[in-house]
Structures are given as C-alpha cells and as structure tokens.
Design a protein around this motif. Structure first.
Motif, PDB file in Angstrom:
ATOM      1  N   GLN A 333       0.827  -1.225   0.000  1.00  0.00           N
ATOM      2  CA  GLN A 333       0.000   0.000   0.000  1.00  0.00           C
ATOM      3  C   GLN A 333       0.860   1.274   0.000  1.00  0.00           C
ATOM      4  OE1 GLN A 333       0.688  -1.903   2.655  1.00  0.00           O
ATOM      5  NE2 GLN A 333       0.091  -1.036   4.616  1.00  0.00           N
ATOM      6  N   LEU A 334       2.200   1.107   0.132  1.00  0.00           N
ATOM      7  CA  LEU A 334       3.082   2.291   0.191  1.00  0.00           C
ATOM      8  C   LEU A 334       4.102   2.279  -0.965  1.00  0.00           C
ATOM      9  CD1 LEU A 334       3.839   2.443   4.047  1.00  0.00           C
ATOM     10  CD2 LEU A 334       2.189   3.803   2.762  1.00  0.00           C
ATOM     11  N   SER A 335       3.656   1.797  -2.126  1.00  0.00           N
ATOM     12  CA  SER A 335       4.612   1.656  -3.240  1.00  0.00           C
ATOM     13  C   SER A 335       5.150   3.013  -3.699  1.00  0.00           C
ATOM     14  CB  SER A 335       3.966   0.917  -4.404  1.00  0.00           C
ATOM     15  OG  SER A 335       2.806   1.612  -4.783  1.00  0.00           O
ATOM     16  N   ASP A 336       4.462   4.105  -3.353  1.00  0.00           N
ATOM     17  CA  ASP A 336       4.911   5.444  -3.755  1.00  0.00           C
ATOM     18  C   ASP A 336       5.932   6.035  -2.755  1.00  0.00           C
ATOM     19  OD1 ASP A 336       2.817   5.381  -1.863  1.00  0.00           O
ATOM     20  OD2 ASP A 336       2.449   7.526  -2.145  1.00  0.00           O
ATOM     21  N   VAL A 337       6.176   5.340  -1.661  1.00  0.00           N
ATOM     22  CA  VAL A 337       7.094   5.898  -0.646  1.00  0.00           C
ATOM     23  C   VAL A 337       8.532   5.495  -0.990  1.00  0.00           C
ATOM     24  CG1 VAL A 337       7.741   5.836   1.803  1.00  0.00           C
ATOM     25  CG2 VAL A 337       5.320   5.861   1.151  1.00  0.00           C
ATOM     26  N   ALA A 338       9.355   6.485  -1.283  1.00  0.00           N
ATOM     27  CA  ALA A 338      10.729   6.195  -1.722  1.00  0.00           C
ATOM     28  C   ALA A 338      11.682   6.150  -0.527  1.00  0.00           C
ATOM     29  CB  ALA A 338      11.175   7.288  -2.691  1.00  0.00           C
ATOM     30  N   PHE A 339      12.820   5.489  -0.729  1.00  0.00           N
ATOM     31  CA  PHE A 339      13.876   5.562   0.286  1.00  0.00           C
ATOM     32  C   PHE A 339      14.628   6.875   0.114  1.00  0.00           C
ATOM     33  CE2 PHE A 339      14.062   0.714   0.029  1.00  0.00           C
ATOM     34  CZ  PHE A 339      13.315   0.560   1.179  1.00  0.00           C
TER      35      PHE A 339
END
Ligand SMILES: Cc1cc2nc3c(=O)[nH]c(=O)nc-3n(C[C@H](O)[C@H](O)[C@H](O)COP(=O)(O)OP(=O)(O)OC[C@H]3O[C@@H](n4cnc5c(N)ncnc54)[C@H](O)[C@@H]3O)c2cc1C
Length: 435
Positions: A333-339
């Motif tokens: 659900q957080l595929s848009d959260v980058a490192f």
C-alpha cells in the motif's frame, strides 16, 4: 593502514540539525588517558574514566565526527536479551550475567539522556522478534522456549495485534519482549559527545596512525598531533587490527539499511500501523524493520565481508533494490514511498562468536568483536574498561570478564574473501522466506 571514512549516506546522521564542532588536534599533548574511537565503547570509557577520576585528563580521539561510525549508523536497538548464540548456550548463569550487564548499560545511557536532555527518540518500546514462514516460526518457537527457561517476560501477538502495530499482514508470528530501548543512534552519539564531563577533551577528525610504547606510557601520532599518555583504551572495533592488535581475529561484516522520508498524514493512514517499534528477524539472516517516532520506516538486511572496512558505493544501488523488494512485500500500500537514504556499516564478529574485553598489554585496554549488538554491550564494555584501568574491582567487572573470551584466529584473508561470501550467500538462500 586503512582508516575510517564517512560516505555521507547515513540517514540518521544526515538528519541532524546542528552538529557541534570538536576541532582536530594539533601540536603536543600530555594526558593521563587516551581513548581512541568515539563509538559506544569509547564514549562510555571516556565518561566513566572522567567520573571515576575527576582529576584525570582524558583525551577522546575520533577519526571521523562522533556519530558517523557504526555506533551512529545502526538500527537503534539497545537490547537487554543476549545475542542469539549466548541465548542458545544452555548456560543459564551466563545468560543472566549478560542480561544484567545489558540492563546496566541501558540504565547508564538512560541516566545521561534524562540528565542532559538528549533528544534522540529514546523509548522503552521493547523489541519484537517476528517470523514470516515455517523456518522463521521454528526459530521463534525456540526463542520462546529460551525466554520461558530464563523466566523472562514476553508476549505472543495475535494476527490482529501484528496488523495494528506493524501495519502489515506479512508476518505470521511475533513475540514482544518489553526490555531494552529504541533510539536514533546518531543523535544519541552526538548527545553523548556534547555532554562529556569537563575533564574529557574531544578531538574529531583526528585519526591515530601510530602507537609507540615509551618507558612511562605511550606516544601516539595523529595527523599533526603528538600525544603522550600513561594509559590507552581502544574503542576502535574493527579498526583495532589496523593499530596492530587482534590482527587475524576480527571478522568485519557489513550490513545495510534504507530509510524512507517521514510518511505524510495520508501515507500514514494507508500504512495503518503504529509509530515507534522495531522488529528483529526470528531467523537472524532475515530483515530488521523499524518505524521511528518521526514516521520513517527503516529496512535492514544483507551482509558483506568488509575486508576493506568501508562501504563500497557501487554496492548501494544493488542493496537498495533488495531493501525495496522487502519493503514492497511488507507494504504494497506504500509503493509510492521512496527511500531517502541507503547506507552500510561494519561491525566486528569473531570466528568462535567470542567477544574480546580486557587488557591487551600492560596499560592498553580494549573491547571488540561485539557480534553486532554493541549499543548495550559496547556501552557496558567501555564502562568496565575504564573501571579496570583505574583498578576498580566490582561484581559487574567480574561478570564482564566471565562473559567475554578470546576470538579465535581466522583463516588468511584470501581464504576469507572466498569462504565468507559463500557462507553469507548460503545463509541468505536458506533464509530467503524471512528476508
Ligand atoms: C546497519 C547496522 C545496524 C546495526 N544495528 C544494531 C542495533 O540495532 N543494535 C546494536 O546493539 N548494534 C547494532 N549494530 C552494531 C553496532 O553498531 C556496533 O556493534 C557498535 O557500533 C560497535 O560500537 P564500538 O564503539 O565498538 O565501535 P564503532 O561504533 O565502530 O566505533 C569505533 C570508532 O573508532 C573510530 N576509529 C577507528 N580507527 C580509528 C583511529 N585510528 N583513530 C581514531 N578513531 C578511530 C571509528 O571512526 C569509529 O567511530 C548495527 C550495525 C550496523 C552497521
């Protein structure tokens, strides 16, 4: 001689707002005690010596800035339970000594954090140990048995509890132990440096390049400085061999971490879990996961034999991709959260899993090979090294000596460079369900 280097990638250190300055040393100095290395061991040793002997002049030398070494780039667990192998040793007396020593270290750190108001996200969140597949569950069941044998408090989590804390259904089983603490390691190390007693002088960006014994002590060379002292404590961990001690006995193993930016309110809703927790893998070759108080998720996995001690930058994209996979499996659900950051750091293991603590030669004291649990173990080691250097005997010091040993001699480096990566690759394959 290989010296520590900083790669500007460690998320913990890069987040710090203001970093104080302890200028590099120049010219001649004469002091009572020099501590080399500003990690957990070195900072605890310098402080404890200053507390034991307020009249003594203590000099703490760090090759980088304090907080840039392994002590500022770890996952931030200050554990109270023994390391896996010690926990499995079957020697209850030894386990209890380790727990007691670790708890003294937690308390010692906490006293300073409270007293000096060190802002480092310190919390009594305890620690989760979690399993993904059958292999992890077997490890976790064994861990539970060992906790029961030791009479330690713990709680098994239901599926719903895991979901509500971790924000993911990825784990099949988890155990929470309430002891130990979580923290922001670079902020803790800076706070410890900034609050050193007045009789400790700190010099950063000051790498010691030679140690010579004289009639009444030691002469050290560090850049443009020339230092004389009566006693020496080495808190240099894997670099101890570069200074001529414990050569062929320290196995430098690097592991890697990636950190996201703080989740936005909307991402936090999609995440669905709580803030401020940490999971270590039931199978040690698995993935460590943390959610910080300031909404950042952190993934740690992958090991490398660090024959050159420092992080090869070419490896970072490959490691970051591995972290991404572990992250996406846990948080689709957080595929848009980058490192925002990916970094590596090395800690010292030994071939026979023994940790060294003691007097290497007359008036040179050291602790190394902490098997990668140095936040607590390094802190208590540093404290006890300072006590030893002052001739202060105590039950704690005896316990420290009892739980330490002599790291075995390792095979020659060319063999290690073939053998260790093979062992690590086999472990990664066997534990693939837990990564
Ligand atoms: C990614 C990662 C995650 C980890 N997670 C955890 C965790 O959650 N909990 C835990 O307990 N442990 C963890 N560890 C291990 C932990 O960080 C180490 O065990 C600990 O930092 C060791 O402390 P130390 O003081 O012995 O050595 P270090 O922190 O390595 O300090 C040694 C210092 O000596 C300095 N130095 C070396 N040579 C010289 C020289 N010639 N002159 C001057 N200075 C010198 C170095 O720059 C360094 O700052 C982790 C490690 C990594 C890399």
């Amino acid at each position: 001689m290989i010296l520590p280097q900083y790669d500007s990638r460690c998320g913990w250190y890069e987040q710090l707002d203001q970093v104080s300055d302890f200028p590099a040393l120049n010219g001649d100095r004469q002091v009572d005690l020099v501590v080399i290395g500003g990690g957990f061991v070195g900072c605890a040793a310098a402080r404890r010596m200053a507390e034991n002997r307020p009249d003594a002049k203590v000099l703490l030398l760090e090759a980088l800035k304090i907080g840039q070494g392994a002590s500022g780039r770890n996952s931030g667990f200050v554990i109270d339970q023994p390391h896996k192998r010690d926990l499995e040793s079957g020697n209850e007396a030894l386990k209890q000594k380790i727990v007691r020593l670790n708890r003294v270290a937690v308390e010692y750190l906490e006293t300073q954090i409270e007293h000096f108001g060190i802002d480092c996200q310190w919390s009594h969140a305890g620690k989760y140990q979690a399993a993904v597949g059958p292999r992890g569950r077997k490890h976790l069941d064994h861990y539970e048995q060992l906790l029961q044998q030791g009479g330690e408090a713990y709680q098994r989590l239901s599926r719903e509890e895991m979901r509500s804390v971790f924000g993911t259904d990825f784990y099949s089983a988890a155990i929470h132990t309430p002891g130990g603490a979580l923290m922001q390691p670079a902020a803790l190390m800076r706070g410890l440096a900034d609050s050193m007693p007045d009789n400790v002088e700190i010099a950063e960006n000051t790498a010691v390049t030679s140690i010579k014994r004289t009639r009444d002590g030691f002469e050290l060379m560090a850049g443009r400085a020339h230092i004389r002292c009566r006693q020496l404590i080495l808190g240099t961990n894997i670099f101890t061999a570069e200074l001529g001690y414990m050569a062929d006995r320290i196995l430098p193993i690097m592991t890697f971490a990636s950190m996201t930016a703080p989740l936005t309110d909307e991402q936090l809703r999609r995440y669905g879990g709580r803030l401020d927790w940490g999971i270590t893998p039931a199978d040690h070759a698995g993935t460590t996961l943390r959610m910080t108080q300031d909404r950042r998720l952190i993934v740690r996995n992958s090991y490398r034999y660090a024959h050159d001690y420092n992080t090869p930058q070419a490896l970072i994209p490959q490691v970051s991709a591995r972290h991404r996979k572990a992250f996406d499996e846990r948080y689709p659900q957080l595929s848009d959260v980058a490192f925002e950051y990916t970094w590596g750091g090395a800690s010292g293991l030994s071939g026979n899993f023994e940790t060294y603590f003691g007097e290497l030669e007359s008036n040179i004291f050291a602790s190394c090979c902490d098997q990668s649990v140095g936040a607590a173990r390094g802190t208590i080691s540093g404290m006890m090294l300072a006590d030893m250097a002052c001739g202060r005997r105590s039950d704690l010091l005896c316990d420290m000596q009892n739980v330490s040993g002599c790291p075995s001699r390792l095979p020659p480096k060319p063999l290690l460079r073939i053998g260790v990566p093979m062992r690590l690759a086999m472990a990664r394959f066997a534990s693939r369900s837990e990564v």
